[in-house]
Scaffold this motif. Structure first.
Motif, PDB file in Angstrom:
ATOM      1  N   UNK A  43       0.809  -1.226   0.000  1.00 15.76           N
ATOM      2  CA  UNK A  43       0.000   0.000   0.000  1.00 15.76           C
ATOM      3  C   UNK A  43       0.845   1.281   0.000  1.00 15.76           C
ATOM      4  N   UNK A  44       2.017   1.235   0.618  1.00 11.33           N
ATOM      5  CA  UNK A  44       2.889   2.402   0.621  1.00 11.33           C
ATOM      6  C   UNK A  44       3.384   2.719  -0.790  1.00 11.33           C
ATOM      7  N   UNK A  45       3.782   1.698  -1.540  1.00 10.08           N
ATOM      8  CA  UNK A  45       4.216   1.909  -2.927  1.00 10.08           C
ATOM      9  C   UNK A  45       3.068   2.411  -3.787  1.00 10.08           C
ATOM     10  N   UNK A  46       1.873   1.888  -3.578  1.00 13.09           N
ATOM     11  CA  UNK A  46       0.706   2.342  -4.340  1.00 13.09           C
ATOM     12  C   UNK A  46       0.404   3.807  -4.027  1.00 13.09           C
ATOM     13  N   UNK A  47       0.484   4.182  -2.764  1.00 12.97           N
ATOM     14  CA  UNK A  47       0.215   5.567  -2.372  1.00 12.97           C
ATOM     15  C   UNK A  47       1.241   6.527  -2.961  1.00 12.97           C
ATOM     16  N   UNK A  48       2.495   6.137  -2.953  1.00 17.20           N
ATOM     17  CA  UNK A  48       3.541   6.972  -3.551  1.00 17.20           C
ATOM     18  C   UNK A  48       3.307   7.126  -5.047  1.00 17.20           C
ATOM     19  N   UNK A  49       2.939   6.032  -5.711  1.00 20.88           N
ATOM     20  CA  UNK A  49       2.669   6.092  -7.149  1.00 20.88           C
ATOM     21  C   UNK A  49       1.434   6.941  -7.447  1.00 20.88           C
ATOM     22  N   UNK A  50       0.413   6.886  -6.589  1.00 27.08           N
ATOM     23  CA  UNK A  50      -0.805   7.673  -6.794  1.00 27.08           C
ATOM     24  C   UNK A  50      -0.555   9.167  -6.617  1.00 27.08           C
ATOM     25  N   UNK A  51       0.453   9.533  -5.849  1.00 31.36           N
ATOM     26  CA  UNK A  51       0.763  10.946  -5.643  1.00 31.36           C
ATOM     27  C   UNK A  51       1.769  11.438  -6.689  1.00 31.36           C
ATOM     28  N   UNK A  52       2.844  10.699  -6.881  1.00 30.47           N
ATOM     29  CA  UNK A  52       3.936  11.174  -7.725  1.00 30.47           C
ATOM     30  C   UNK A  52       3.624  11.086  -9.219  1.00 30.47           C
ATOM     31  N   UNK A  53       3.040  10.004  -9.663  1.00 29.34           N
ATOM     32  CA  UNK A  53       2.852   9.796 -11.093  1.00 29.34           C
ATOM     33  C   UNK A  53       1.919  10.820 -11.741  1.00 29.34           C
ATOM     34  N   UNK A  54       0.756  11.160 -11.152  1.00 30.22           N
ATOM     35  CA  UNK A  54      -0.068  12.208 -11.780  1.00 30.22           C
ATOM     36  C   UNK A  54       0.610  13.576 -11.804  1.00 30.22           C
ATOM     37  N   UNK A  55       1.363  13.896 -10.759  1.00 29.42           N
ATOM     38  CA  UNK A  55       2.063  15.179 -10.734  1.00 29.42           C
ATOM     39  C   UNK A  55       3.116  15.260 -11.834  1.00 29.42           C
ATOM     40  N   UNK A  56       3.864  14.197 -11.998  1.00 34.78           N
ATOM     41  CA  UNK A  56       4.904  14.172 -13.025  1.00 34.78           C
ATOM     42  C   UNK A  56       4.273  14.214 -14.415  1.00 34.78           C
ATOM     43  N   UNK A  57       3.177  13.481 -14.620  1.00 33.37           N
ATOM     44  CA  UNK A  57       2.511  13.472 -15.930  1.00 33.37           C
ATOM     45  C   UNK A  57       1.949  14.846 -16.271  1.00 33.37           C
ATOM     46  N   UNK A  58       1.327  15.500 -15.306  1.00 25.39           N
ATOM     47  CA  UNK A  58       0.753  16.824 -15.559  1.00 25.39           C
ATOM     48  C   UNK A  58       1.845  17.850 -15.837  1.00 25.39           C
ATOM     49  N   UNK A  59       2.927  17.803 -15.078  1.00 32.40           N
ATOM     50  CA  UNK A  59       4.020  18.756 -15.292  1.00 32.40           C
ATOM     51  C   UNK A  59       4.700  18.539 -16.640  1.00 32.40           C
ATOM     52  N   UNK A  60       4.909  17.281 -17.029  1.00 30.25           N
ATOM     53  CA  UNK A  60       5.553  17.039 -18.317  1.00 30.25           C
ATOM     54  C   UNK A  60       4.630  17.413 -19.467  1.00 30.25           C
ATOM     55  N   UNK A  61       3.332  17.223 -19.293  1.00 30.48           N
ATOM     56  CA  UNK A  61       2.378  17.619 -20.334  1.00 30.48           C
ATOM     57  C   UNK A  61       2.335  19.133 -20.465  1.00 30.48           C
ATOM     58  N   UNK A  62       2.327  19.840 -19.362  1.00 32.15           N
ATOM     59  CA  UNK A  62       2.315  21.299 -19.403  1.00 32.15           C
ATOM     60  C   UNK A  62       3.622  21.862 -19.948  1.00 32.15           C
ATOM     61  N   UNK A  63       4.732  21.185 -19.698  1.00 33.25           N
ATOM     62  CA  UNK A  63       6.011  21.653 -20.225  1.00 33.25           C
ATOM     63  C   UNK A  63       6.121  21.383 -21.720  1.00 33.25           C
ATOM     64  N   UNK A  64       5.553  20.290 -22.157  1.00 32.30           N
ATOM     65  CA  UNK A  64       5.640  19.922 -23.570  1.00 32.30           C
ATOM     66  C   UNK A  64       4.668  20.721 -24.431  1.00 32.30           C
ATOM     67  N   UNK A  65       3.494  21.021 -23.906  1.00 29.14           N
ATOM     68  CA  UNK A  65       2.472  21.758 -24.634  1.00 29.14           C
ATOM     69  C   UNK A  65       2.094  23.005 -23.844  1.00 29.14           C
ATOM     70  N   UNK A  66       2.911  24.066 -23.911  1.00 33.36           N
ATOM     71  CA  UNK A  66       2.566  25.281 -23.161  1.00 33.36           C
ATOM     72  C   UNK A  66       1.311  25.918 -23.740  1.00 33.36           C
ATOM     73  N   UNK A  67       0.707  26.759 -22.952  1.00 41.44           N
ATOM     74  CA  UNK A  67      -0.523  27.420 -23.389  1.00 41.44           C
ATOM     75  C   UNK A  67      -0.243  28.226 -24.652  1.00 41.44           C
ATOM     76  N   UNK A  68      -1.159  28.132 -25.576  1.00 43.01           N
ATOM     77  CA  UNK A  68      -0.979  28.815 -26.854  1.00 43.01           C
ATOM     78  C   UNK A  68      -1.069  30.318 -26.654  1.00 43.01           C
ATOM     79  N   UNK A  69      -0.108  31.019 -27.180  1.00 43.64           N
ATOM     80  CA  UNK A  69      -0.135  32.477 -27.091  1.00 43.64           C
ATOM     81  C   UNK A  69      -0.644  33.031 -28.415  1.00 43.64           C
ATOM     82  N   UNK A  70      -1.339  34.139 -28.329  1.00 39.70           N
ATOM     83  CA  UNK A  70      -1.904  34.766 -29.518  1.00 39.70           C
ATOM     84  C   UNK A  70      -0.863  35.712 -30.097  1.00 39.70           C
ATOM     85  N   UNK A  71      -0.492  35.483 -31.328  1.00 39.07           N
ATOM     86  CA  UNK A  71       0.477  36.340 -31.990  1.00 39.07           C
ATOM     87  C   UNK A  71      -0.137  36.855 -33.290  1.00 39.07           C
ATOM     88  N   UNK A  72       0.252  38.037 -33.641  1.00 36.04           N
ATOM     89  CA  UNK A  72      -0.236  38.643 -34.871  1.00 36.04           C
ATOM     90  C   UNK A  72       0.939  38.806 -35.810  1.00 36.04           C
TER      91      UNK A  72
END
Length: 111
Positions: free
Chosen positions: A78-107
């Protein structure tokens, strides 16, 4: 007088769809309830990381099942599962946000 038309320029536009860090985290949490991690990383475009997390967690889970015969696996599983449930979503969200930054409007103006 030159009657040949000018050469045609070909412009290639590559479209990368925007992906959400929240969706990547959700794809880690929901399957993580059933001991399946790494899908959020696959969604974020980190295929190798997602597969390593998926199969690595299953190896850790198998070791914890074996350790449960000597009682310690009942605590470490259960300790390994809890660590994976906390760390893995955080890492996935951060890597997704770093790879696809918010689109900026340019003219751009073309002359």
């Amino acid at each position: 007088m030159n009657t040949t038309p000018p050469p045609v320029q070909q412009v290639h536009h590559y479209y990368y769809p925007q992906k959400s860090g929240g969706t990547a985290a959700l794809l880690e949490v929901l399957p993580g309830l059933f001991q399946i991690f790494g899908i959020g990383h696959l969604y974020a475009g980190n295929v190798v990381t997602g597969l390593l997390i998926m199969f690595g967690y299953w190896c850790v889970l198998f070791i914890n099942i074996l350790l449960s015969f000597v009682i310690i696996g009942l605590f470490t599983g259960p300790l390994c599962w809890l660590i994976a449930m906390i760390a893995s979503p955080l890492i996935a969200a951060n890597s997704c946000n770093a790879r696809f930054p918010a689109a900026s409007i340019t003219t751009r103006t073309f002359e």
